[in-house]
Design a protein around this motif. Structure first.
Motif, mmCIF file in Angstrom:
data_model
loop_
_atom_site.group_PDB
_atom_site.id
_atom_site.type_symbol
_atom_site.label_atom_id
_atom_site.label_comp_id
_atom_site.label_asym_id
_atom_site.label_seq_id
_atom_site.Cartn_x
_atom_site.Cartn_y
_atom_site.Cartn_z
ATOM 1 N N HIS A 92 2.502 -16.198 -6.641
ATOM 2 C CA HIS A 92 1.251 -16.170 -7.393
ATOM 3 C C HIS A 92 1.501 -16.667 -8.803
ATOM 4 C CE1 HIS A 92 -0.943 -12.946 -4.748
ATOM 5 N NE2 HIS A 92 -0.515 -13.990 -4.049
ATOM 6 N N PHE A 93 0.410 -17.019 -9.495
ATOM 7 C CA PHE A 93 0.605 -17.460 -10.874
ATOM 8 C C PHE A 93 1.266 -16.352 -11.685
ATOM 9 C CE2 PHE A 93 -0.619 -17.326 -15.310
ATOM 10 C CZ PHE A 93 -0.117 -18.550 -15.731
ATOM 11 N N ASN A 94 2.243 -16.737 -12.496
ATOM 12 C CA ASN A 94 2.852 -15.829 -13.461
ATOM 13 C C ASN A 94 3.311 -16.661 -14.645
ATOM 14 O OD1 ASN A 94 5.892 -16.457 -13.126
ATOM 15 N ND2 ASN A 94 5.196 -16.112 -11.001
ATOM 16 N N PHE A 95 3.756 -16.004 -15.694
ATOM 17 C CA PHE A 95 4.011 -16.707 -16.949
ATOM 18 C C PHE A 95 5.331 -17.469 -16.957
ATOM 19 C CE2 PHE A 95 0.976 -13.335 -18.092
ATOM 20 C CZ PHE A 95 -0.072 -14.164 -18.485
ATOM 21 N N ASN A 96 6.106 -17.364 -15.884
ATOM 22 C CA ASN A 96 7.254 -18.262 -15.721
ATOM 23 C C ASN A 96 6.799 -19.685 -15.401
ATOM 24 O OD1 ASN A 96 9.617 -16.397 -15.892
ATOM 25 N ND2 ASN A 96 8.615 -15.440 -14.121
ATOM 26 N N LYS A 97 5.546 -19.833 -14.971
ATOM 27 C CA LYS A 97 5.056 -21.121 -14.484
ATOM 28 C C LYS A 97 4.279 -21.920 -15.529
ATOM 29 C CE LYS A 97 4.819 -19.496 -9.688
ATOM 30 N NZ LYS A 97 4.032 -19.466 -8.437
ATOM 31 N N VAL A 98 4.171 -21.413 -16.744
ATOM 32 C CA VAL A 98 3.385 -22.142 -17.736
ATOM 33 C C VAL A 98 4.137 -23.386 -18.200
ATOM 34 C CG1 VAL A 98 2.249 -20.030 -18.522
ATOM 35 C CG2 VAL A 98 4.276 -20.868 -19.735
ATOM 36 N N ASN A 99 3.373 -24.372 -18.646
ATOM 37 C CA ASN A 99 3.939 -25.566 -19.260
ATOM 38 C C ASN A 99 4.743 -25.157 -20.497
ATOM 39 O OD1 ASN A 99 4.113 -27.937 -20.986
ATOM 40 N ND2 ASN A 99 2.566 -28.872 -19.667
ATOM 41 N N ASP A 100 5.902 -25.777 -20.691
ATOM 42 C CA ASP A 100 6.738 -25.443 -21.853
ATOM 43 C C ASP A 100 5.960 -25.537 -23.156
ATOM 44 O OD1 ASP A 100 8.857 -25.024 -20.200
ATOM 45 O OD2 ASP A 100 9.877 -26.914 -20.655
ATOM 46 N N LEU A 101 5.029 -26.444 -23.223
ATOM 47 C CA LEU A 101 4.288 -26.669 -24.451
ATOM 48 C C LEU A 101 3.354 -25.505 -24.780
ATOM 49 C CD1 LEU A 101 4.103 -28.899 -26.590
ATOM 50 C CD2 LEU A 101 2.221 -29.905 -25.290
ATOM 51 N N GLU A 102 3.035 -24.692 -23.773
ATOM 52 C CA GLU A 102 2.136 -23.562 -23.990
ATOM 53 C C GLU A 102 2.818 -22.405 -24.721
ATOM 54 O OE1 GLU A 102 0.039 -22.428 -20.383
ATOM 55 O OE2 GLU A 102 0.218 -24.489 -19.637
ATOM 56 N N VAL A 103 4.135 -22.399 -24.740
ATOM 57 C CA VAL A 103 4.877 -21.331 -25.411
ATOM 58 C C VAL A 103 4.921 -21.630 -26.905
ATOM 59 C CG1 VAL A 103 7.020 -20.021 -25.530
ATOM 60 C CG2 VAL A 103 6.263 -20.984 -23.333
ATOM 61 N N ILE A 104 4.211 -20.856 -27.690
ATOM 62 C CA ILE A 104 4.118 -21.095 -29.133
ATOM 63 C C ILE A 104 5.448 -20.788 -29.800
ATOM 64 C CG2 ILE A 104 2.938 -20.422 -31.261
ATOM 65 C CD1 ILE A 104 0.536 -19.608 -29.518
ATOM 66 N N LEU A 105 5.991 -19.616 -29.500
ATOM 67 C CA LEU A 105 7.286 -19.215 -30.033
ATOM 68 C C LEU A 105 7.813 -18.047 -29.218
ATOM 69 C CD1 LEU A 105 6.726 -16.387 -31.873
ATOM 70 C CD2 LEU A 105 5.743 -18.063 -33.417
ATOM 71 N N THR A 106 9.093 -17.781 -29.373
ATOM 72 C CA THR A 106 9.739 -16.659 -28.691
ATOM 73 C C THR A 106 10.390 -15.769 -29.734
ATOM 74 O OG1 THR A 106 10.170 -17.980 -26.712
ATOM 75 C CG2 THR A 106 11.476 -15.984 -26.986
ATOM 76 N N ILE A 107 10.142 -14.471 -29.634
ATOM 77 C CA ILE A 107 10.707 -13.500 -30.567
ATOM 78 C C ILE A 107 11.691 -12.619 -29.809
ATOM 79 C CG2 ILE A 107 10.215 -11.605 -32.162
ATOM 80 C CD1 ILE A 107 7.341 -12.738 -32.384
ATOM 81 N N ASP A 108 12.948 -12.660 -30.220
ATOM 82 C CA ASP A 108 13.964 -11.778 -29.654
ATOM 83 C C ASP A 108 14.105 -10.604 -30.598
ATOM 84 O OD1 ASP A 108 15.985 -10.623 -28.274
ATOM 85 O OD2 ASP A 108 17.353 -12.322 -28.343
ATOM 86 N N ASP A 109 13.404 -9.530 -30.298
ATOM 87 C CA ASP A 109 13.345 -8.385 -31.197
ATOM 88 C C ASP A 109 14.555 -7.483 -30.960
ATOM 89 O OD1 ASP A 109 12.590 -6.426 -32.949
ATOM 90 O OD2 ASP A 109 11.063 -5.562 -31.641
ATOM 91 N N ILE A 110 15.477 -7.503 -31.894
ATOM 92 C CA ILE A 110 16.719 -6.744 -31.759
ATOM 93 C C ILE A 110 16.445 -5.252 -31.749
ATOM 94 C CG2 ILE A 110 18.955 -6.270 -32.849
ATOM 95 C CD1 ILE A 110 18.764 -9.114 -34.062
ATOM 96 N N LYS A 111 15.475 -4.809 -32.560
ATOM 97 C CA LYS A 111 15.181 -3.385 -32.680
ATOM 98 C C LYS A 111 14.671 -2.802 -31.367
ATOM 99 C CE LYS A 111 12.233 -0.176 -35.271
ATOM 100 N NZ LYS A 111 11.263 -0.057 -36.383
#
Length: 348
Positions: A92-111
């Protein structure tokens, strides 16, 4: 026509930090990039118009309604999620399948030990409408986790923009994708929820709406002066509540907003007795936006004909009699009553 994938764009930017000190920076970067992406032909399902028809319903509470016909016509078909314990289905559709361009940014929150992808909502309700997706690659179902809740609360506590609101729809409460996500969107309108009066339930931070309010809801208050331990205690209580709601098949919605007249952050939990498995386009949907006082509509005639009485009847019909038991459970959780009590099944 699908937009071509780019070899490298700012959508690939990944930030590694503690969210508290950088939240406003992330929000500023998100807004700039969202507007850039909105101009790319074919990336969004439609271009969100600035002059959308809207009106404030007559009545005591002033619900805000707004026309968005494109969303009902052009959005991806919502999934049917029939359980509070849904299995993740990779086909089924999930967010692994979005176009790379749709990802604005990724935050790796250490806390909070969570990696959050900020993804455009291709069928936006408002400007900057973004889907916040924690730990996408773990294939988490649409059930709130402690780390995702902590990220959302810490993000919202540390931005300086009361127009930005955050929300969540559980299965059975208008969730349309069974992959853990929250919504971040721009709602500058004054909503009834911004001025609602509260009645304390427990702990000096867990409240219900006063009985003369238009809806019922729980409210957890985070004053700006809260220290880290106080914030963690409240997050733990909210997560224990959402776990109990899921275990007892009670669909729910969350709305997180900064107070405009103070430095407090408020997190509202709306609970419903009725399980909604599909989005009803014949009237209006009832998700976190509608429960907070913002109602997008697909039909101009409905926009002109909708009344506060109809809205309240619809909301109250789905809420049913769930809240009496929920208020008691919140008191058990916050007051530290025997663990067995808050795990008892919900009965009407």
């Amino acid at each position: 026509m699908e937009p071509r994938k780019r070899i490298r764009t700012t959508s690939k930017v990944k930030y590694n930090s503690i969210i508290d000190s950088k939240a406003q920076h992330y929000l500023n970067a998100l807004k700039v990039r969202w507007m850039q992406l909105h101009e790319i032909p074919g990336l969004f399902a439609y271009q969100l118009q600035d002059d959308r028809l809207s009106r404030r319903l007559s009545g005591r509470h002033g619900f805000h309604v707004e026309l968005n016909a494109d969303r009902s016509l052009k959005r991806r078909a919502p999934q049917t999620i029939e359980s509070m314990r849904p299995a993740f289905k990779t086909n089924h559709f999930n967010f692994n399948k979005v176009n790379d361009l749709e990802v604005i940014l990724t935050i790796d929150d250490i806390k909070d030990k969570v990696e959050v992808q900020m993804i455009i909502n291709k069928s936006p309700l408002t400007k900057y409408h973004t889907v916040c997706c924690p730990d996408v690659k773990k294939n988490l179902v649409q059930r709130v986790t402690a780390s995702s809740l902590s990220f959302c609360i810490n993000f919202m506590r540390n931005i300086d923009d009361p127009d930005m609101r955050m929300g969540y729809n559980s299965p059975g409460a208008l969730a349309s994708v069974n992959h853990l996500h929250f919504h971040l969107l721009n709602l500058p309108q004054e909503l009834y929820i911004d001025n609602v009066d509260l009645q304390e339930l427990a702990g000096g931070y867990a409240y219900r709406l006063r009985k003369d309010s238009p809806t019922e809801a729980l409210c957890f208050v985070f004053p700006a002066k809260d220290d880290e331990q106080q914030v963690l205690e409240k997050i733990s209580a909210i997560h224990r509540l959402t776990e109990w709601l899921c275990d007892n098949n009670l669909p729910h919605n969350i709305f997180i907003t900064q107070q405009r007249n103070s430095d407090d952050l408020r997190l509202f939990v709306f609970v419903r007795e009725k399980f909604c498995v599909s989005k009803d386009v014949t009237a209006f949907n009832v998700g976190f936006c509608e429960l907070a006082g913002f109602i997008p509509l697909a039909d101009e005639q409905k926009l002109h004909n909708l009344t506060e009485k109809i809205v309240l009847e619809r909301i109250r019909s789905i809420s049913g009699n769930a809240y009496d038991a929920v208020y008691v459970q919140v008191q058990h959780i916050v007051n530290g009553t025997s663990e067995s009590l808050w795990r008892q099944p919900f009965l009407i």
